[in-house]
Design a protein around this motif. Structure first.
Motif, PDB file in Angstrom:
ATOM      1  N   GLU A 144      15.681   0.238  -0.226  1.00 42.05           N
ATOM      2  CA  GLU A 144      17.180   0.587  -0.109  1.00 42.05           C
ATOM      3  C   GLU A 144      17.363   0.959   1.108  1.00 42.05           C
ATOM      4  O   GLU A 144      18.339   0.439   1.887  1.00 42.05           O
ATOM      5  N   LYS A 145      16.596   1.968   1.681  1.00 34.93           N
ATOM      6  CA  LYS A 145      16.572   2.339   3.085  1.00 34.93           C
ATOM      7  C   LYS A 145      15.528   2.131   3.912  1.00 34.93           C
ATOM      8  O   LYS A 145      14.301   2.203   3.568  1.00 34.93           O
ATOM      9  N   ILE A 146      15.503   1.293   5.223  1.00 30.43           N
ATOM     10  CA  ILE A 146      14.488   0.827   5.790  1.00 30.43           C
ATOM     11  C   ILE A 146      14.558   1.342   7.217  1.00 30.43           C
ATOM     12  O   ILE A 146      15.474   0.946   7.934  1.00 30.43           O
ATOM     13  N   ILE A 147      13.748   2.374   7.646  1.00 33.94           N
ATOM     14  CA  ILE A 147      14.133   3.152   8.793  1.00 33.94           C
ATOM     15  C   ILE A 147      12.839   2.493   9.735  1.00 33.94           C
ATOM     16  O   ILE A 147      11.569   2.582   9.383  1.00 33.94           O
ATOM     17  N   ALA A 148      13.336   1.895  10.691  1.00 30.16           N
ATOM     18  CA  ALA A 148      12.441   1.117  11.913  1.00 30.16           C
ATOM     19  C   ALA A 148      12.446   2.152  13.137  1.00 30.16           C
ATOM     20  O   ALA A 148      13.360   2.633  13.589  1.00 30.16           O
ATOM     21  N   MET A 149      11.040   2.733  13.379  1.00 28.66           N
ATOM     22  CA  MET A 149      10.858   3.628  14.530  1.00 28.66           C
ATOM     23  C   MET A 149      10.722   2.936  15.879  1.00 28.66           C
ATOM     24  O   MET A 149       9.491   2.124  15.776  1.00 28.66           O
ATOM     25  N   SER A 150      11.678   2.550  16.603  1.00 32.15           N
ATOM     26  CA  SER A 150      11.531   1.789  17.971  1.00 32.15           C
ATOM     27  C   SER A 150      12.324   2.116  18.747  1.00 32.15           C
ATOM     28  O   SER A 150      13.442   2.765  18.729  1.00 32.15           O
ATOM     29  N   ARG A 151      12.000   2.030  20.025  1.00 28.12           N
ATOM     30  CA  ARG A 151      12.514   2.575  21.335  1.00 28.12           C
ATOM     31  C   ARG A 151      12.960   1.245  22.080  1.00 28.12           C
ATOM     32  O   ARG A 151      13.722   1.289  23.266  1.00 28.12           O
ATOM     33  N   ALA A 178       0.649  -1.166   0.091  1.00 28.60           N
ATOM     34  CA  ALA A 178      -0.027   0.122  -0.011  1.00 28.60           C
ATOM     35  C   ALA A 178       0.888   1.243   0.092  1.00 28.60           C
ATOM     36  O   ALA A 178       0.555   2.169  -0.699  1.00 28.60           O
ATOM     37  N   ALA A 179       2.072   1.219   0.508  1.00 26.98           N
ATOM     38  CA  ALA A 179       3.030   2.426   0.761  1.00 26.98           C
ATOM     39  C   ALA A 179       3.814   2.428  -0.674  1.00 26.98           C
ATOM     40  O   ALA A 179       4.876   3.346  -0.732  1.00 26.98           O
ATOM     41  N   GLU A 180       3.613   1.523  -1.583  1.00 29.58           N
ATOM     42  CA  GLU A 180       4.279   1.439  -2.904  1.00 29.58           C
ATOM     43  C   GLU A 180       5.646   1.386  -2.553  1.00 29.58           C
ATOM     44  O   GLU A 180       6.493   2.017  -3.346  1.00 29.58           O
ATOM     45  N   VAL A 181       6.160   0.385  -1.770  1.00 33.96           N
ATOM     46  CA  VAL A 181       7.585   0.182  -1.513  1.00 33.96           C
ATOM     47  C   VAL A 181       7.994  -0.481  -2.574  1.00 33.96           C
ATOM     48  O   VAL A 181       7.306  -1.450  -3.253  1.00 33.96           O
ATOM     49  N   GLY A 182       9.364  -0.122  -2.958  1.00 31.06           N
ATOM     50  CA  GLY A 182       9.656  -0.790  -4.323  1.00 31.06           C
ATOM     51  C   GLY A 182      11.212  -0.515  -4.378  1.00 31.06           C
ATOM     52  O   GLY A 182      12.077   0.025  -3.452  1.00 31.06           O
ATOM     53  N   PRO A 183      12.050  -1.143  -5.409  1.00 30.88           N
ATOM     54  CA  PRO A 183      13.398  -1.197  -5.239  1.00 30.88           C
ATOM     55  C   PRO A 183      14.047   0.427  -5.433  1.00 30.88           C
ATOM     56  O   PRO A 183      13.436   1.233  -6.056  1.00 30.88           O
ATOM     57  N   GLY A 184      14.972   0.544  -4.497  1.00 29.36           N
ATOM     58  CA  GLY A 184      15.703   1.770  -4.411  1.00 29.36           C
ATOM     59  C   GLY A 184      14.892   2.830  -3.477  1.00 29.36           C
ATOM     60  O   GLY A 184      15.470   4.056  -3.205  1.00 29.36           O
ATOM     61  N   LYS A 185      13.832   2.443  -2.994  1.00 30.83           N
ATOM     62  CA  LYS A 185      13.173   3.571  -2.351  1.00 30.83           C
ATOM     63  C   LYS A 185      13.535   3.642  -0.613  1.00 30.83           C
ATOM     64  O   LYS A 185      14.325   2.598  -0.363  1.00 30.83           O
ATOM     65  N   SER A 186      13.325   4.779  -0.035  1.00 30.72           N
ATOM     66  CA  SER A 186      13.301   4.837   1.318  1.00 30.72           C
ATOM     67  C   SER A 186      12.000   4.424   1.981  1.00 30.72           C
ATOM     68  O   SER A 186      11.022   5.039   1.502  1.00 30.72           O
ATOM     69  N   VAL A 187      12.098   3.805   2.918  1.00 37.35           N
ATOM     70  CA  VAL A 187      10.828   3.372   3.637  1.00 37.35           C
ATOM     71  C   VAL A 187      11.045   3.705   5.191  1.00 37.35           C
ATOM     72  O   VAL A 187      12.193   3.229   5.844  1.00 37.35           O
ATOM     73  N   ALA A 188       9.947   4.247   5.834  1.00 34.62           N
ATOM     74  CA  ALA A 188      10.062   4.507   7.286  1.00 34.62           C
ATOM     75  C   ALA A 188       8.745   3.659   7.793  1.00 34.62           C
ATOM     76  O   ALA A 188       7.926   3.518   7.114  1.00 34.62           O
ATOM     77  N   GLU A 211      16.077  13.894   8.025  1.00 34.38           N
ATOM     78  CA  GLU A 211      17.733  13.980   7.934  1.00 34.38           C
ATOM     79  C   GLU A 211      18.195  12.752   7.077  1.00 34.38           C
ATOM     80  O   GLU A 211      18.991  12.962   6.586  1.00 34.38           O
ATOM     81  N   LEU A 212      17.575  11.728   7.401  1.00 23.99           N
ATOM     82  CA  LEU A 212      17.900  10.328   6.908  1.00 23.99           C
ATOM     83  C   LEU A 212      17.426  10.263   5.285  1.00 23.99           C
ATOM     84  O   LEU A 212      17.613   9.236   4.576  1.00 23.99           O
ATOM     85  N   THR A 213      16.705  11.140   4.871  1.00 20.21           N
ATOM     86  CA  THR A 213      16.068  11.206   3.407  1.00 20.21           C
ATOM     87  C   THR A 213      16.603  12.454   2.727  1.00 20.21           C
ATOM     88  O   THR A 213      15.277  12.953   2.022  1.00 20.21           O
ATOM     89  N   ASP A 214      17.575  12.868   2.837  1.00 25.28           N
ATOM     90  CA  ASP A 214      17.824  14.157   1.941  1.00 25.28           C
ATOM     91  C   ASP A 214      16.832  15.395   2.324  1.00 25.28           C
ATOM     92  O   ASP A 214      16.593  16.206   1.324  1.00 25.28           O
ATOM     93  N   GLY A 215      16.386  15.511   3.325  1.00 25.98           N
ATOM     94  CA  GLY A 215      15.301  16.545   3.990  1.00 25.98           C
ATOM     95  C   GLY A 215      13.924  16.533   3.369  1.00 25.98           C
ATOM     96  O   GLY A 215      13.496  17.362   3.436  1.00 25.98           O
ATOM     97  N   LEU A 216      13.803  15.334   2.533  1.00 26.96           N
ATOM     98  CA  LEU A 216      12.398  15.155   1.841  1.00 26.96           C
ATOM     99  C   LEU A 216      11.498  14.421   2.649  1.00 26.96           C
ATOM    100  O   LEU A 216      10.154  14.794   2.408  1.00 26.96           O
ATOM    101  N   GLY A 217      11.745  13.561   3.603  1.00 30.58           N
ATOM    102  CA  GLY A 217      10.765  12.481   3.963  1.00 30.58           C
ATOM    103  C   GLY A 217      10.759  11.309   3.222  1.00 30.58           C
ATOM    104  O   GLY A 217      11.419  11.372   2.117  1.00 30.58           O
ATOM    105  N   ALA A 218      10.260  10.245   3.711  1.00 29.90           N
ATOM    106  CA  ALA A 218      10.534   8.934   3.175  1.00 29.90           C
ATOM    107  C   ALA A 218       9.546   8.895   1.863  1.00 29.90           C
ATOM    108  O   ALA A 218       8.637   9.575   1.741  1.00 29.90           O
ATOM    109  N   ASP A 219      10.018   7.963   0.947  1.00 29.88           N
ATOM    110  CA  ASP A 219       9.366   7.986  -0.091  1.00 29.88           C
ATOM    111  C   ASP A 219       7.912   6.873   0.250  1.00 29.88           C
ATOM    112  O   ASP A 219       6.789   7.188  -0.289  1.00 29.88           O
TER     113      ASP A 219
END
Lengths: 340, 340
Positions: free
Chosen positions: B190-197, B159-169, B227-235
């Motif tokens: 390509e980049k997978i950011i897990a939000m976890s404490r 649903a989040a259209e994850v695909g090759p080369g994308k950044s994911v949070a 910060e982790l996605t060139d200032g843009l937010g995750a794909d």
């Protein structure tokens, strides 16, 4: 030069303003040939959005007067159509097709104001598109429509994933909704349901390609849409109003797995998470990245394949802009063209 | 047979219930081999959803005992994985991939309840998928995960259209969030950011493919993602919690034009229309159409390419189900497997 300033709710004045000049090497100054009043201009006009000495107008076609040293794709004398958000068209957001959220984006409305004789357009290469030549007069309203209402209705249809064989419902019979109908037709939709209670707008919707008209609203409207779509709801729904009622009308009229494309500027809309969750629809929308579609739309107009200019049902000289706002506010006009 | 009934908040009991039987020719009766406690079971357990004598459980693997006359694709003795919504898999909504809103859909939870020894599965052909053979014991947790948490995390990623080369949070480090990380990895992000404490969950997230961990939440969390996605937010952002905070975390962490896939069951979430509008993101989610993905997911597990079963960190006999609920409620366990 003269330009429109909104001093407060209902207080539209045409005033002397400073002539724009080139300030950055990527700027162009254009002489406005035609501008118009947008449905979204009515939000501050009615006091729903704050406005104080706001420079009005964000839709425009014109002729390039001057360009900065770095401008490459347009030159003095070119007839150009611009989008309502300035975009560099080179940042990652732009190249992904979302020029209306360009990292260097500027909203024309309020900051530039094209209900005027001239306008400075920053990032001219990224914002303006030249027509193939000097247009015939009768093409001007359609080219002007491309600048916002057509581009916005088109984006609504694209966001709603309209395509061949699909069923489409359009919520809202203002200029954008009508352009959504036109876009749905062009994009190959099989069934196009226009939700409208106004005879003149129903007629125009049919001219643009509507196959069905639904006058009901709310739950009765949803039921009617379902009746027309095998009990399932429409594949694609274009929302072109921006109120709580219209948004829920759109969400509820969409089948599970279907797509809502919303382009009405949301005002006091709160979406219930649980209803969205179990609705299982796709939701996409916002300020249309008109620049993405401009080359294609200009060509369709140039080739006389579409005539979006039909939405203009009142033309006034710029000096009588206040009358134009009033006519749209009272729904006496669908859309007003202003000639400087 | 024995099965779990929730009598009210915190009141989980294993009780004698009637043995299920074939009632329709499209039914199957299966002997449950393994079931589990879902994060969504905690909503009624905590009193956030009403529950009175509710049959619990909607994730299950088992062996077919009996089939109705019309069942074609599974037969007695087959090891099967089912989805948490009964679906005919033939209606237009199903064939479009949205089996969790099948026109004949039934939620297993509450109406069937698979935290039990046996279950009647209506529309067996449309709901169950047989494994290629009898699975080794060590595959059972992973196959069970496919029934909901893996299928749901996978849908979140799709649903989040994850695909090759994308950044994911990924917002949420429960079982579904962790499965979202696994899915993102499989789908080529390509980049997978897990939000976890939580250290143990961070560790598992990294095992599943997370490249970055963000512990911050709210605005600080958004800033960190940018910060982790060139200032843009995750794909792409996968929302796997279902609260107002997590949903806004997801929307705000997504770049304009990007995609939010939300699979946490929304509770008291209200989305501000204007914020969504100017965010210009895509929003899609809801109850996952797990049946769409089951054949593919079963094969990946069978071929030992993924091991989603790692999310189970506590196994209990069915009779001790109440302990399982408590362990998840207190976040002492990520996910509890129950063996009848």
């Amino acid at each position: 030069m003269r330009g429109v300033v909104l001093h407060g709710p209902g207080d539209v004045r045409v005033e002397e303003r400073e002539d724009p000049t080139i300030q950055e090497p990527t700027d162009a100054v254009i002489k406005i040939v035609a501008a118009c009043v947008c449905g979204s201009d009515l939000w501050p006009y009615r006091g729903a959005d704050p406005a104080e000495n706001q420079l009005m107008g964000h839709e425009y076609v014109g002729v390039v007067e001057q360009i900065g040293d770095d401008v490459k794709t347009v030159k003095p004398g070119d007839f150009v159509v611009g989008s309502f958000v300035i975009s560099d068209n080179t940042c990652p957001i732009c190249t992904n097709g979302y020029q209306s959220r360009c990292v260097n984006g500027i909203f024309v409305d309020g900051q530039i104001g094209t209900q005027a004789e001239y306008a400075r357009i920053p990032y001219a290469d990224g914002t303006l598109v030249a027509t193939p030549g000097q247009p015939d007069d009768d093409l001007i309203p359609s080219l002007l429509a491309a600048s916002d209402v057509l581009g916005t209705g088109w984006f609504g249809a694209v966001a709603a994933e309209v395509g061949p064989g699909k069923s489409v419902a359009v919520v809202g019979d203002g200029a954008v909704g009508l352009m959504g109908v036109l876009a749905a037709k062009q994009l190959g939709a099989e069934k196009i349901i226009a939700m409208s209670r106004h005879e003149s707008r129903q007629k125009l919707a049919k001219e643009f390609g509507a196959t069905d008209i639904v006058e009901e609203r709310g739950e009765a409207g949803v039921e009617k849409i379902k009746e027309l779509t095998d009990g399932l709801g429409a594949d694609s729904v274009i929302e072109a109003v921006g109120t709580q009622e219209s948004m829920m009308q759109a969400v509820q009229s969409t089948r599970p797995g279907g797509h809502v494309g919303y382009v009405g500027v949301s005002h006091d809309v709160l979406l219930n998470g649980l209803e969205l969750f179990f609705g299982l629809v796709h939701l996409h929308g916002g300020p249309a990245p008109v620049r993405r579609f401009l080359p294609e739309l200009i060509q369709l107009i140039w080739d006389r394949k579409i005539e979006p200019g039909k939405v203009f049902d009142l033309e006034l000289p710029l000096d009588r802009a206040a009358e134009g706002y009033q006519a749209m506010d009272e729904r006496k006009a669908i859309k007003v063209l202003l000639k400087p």
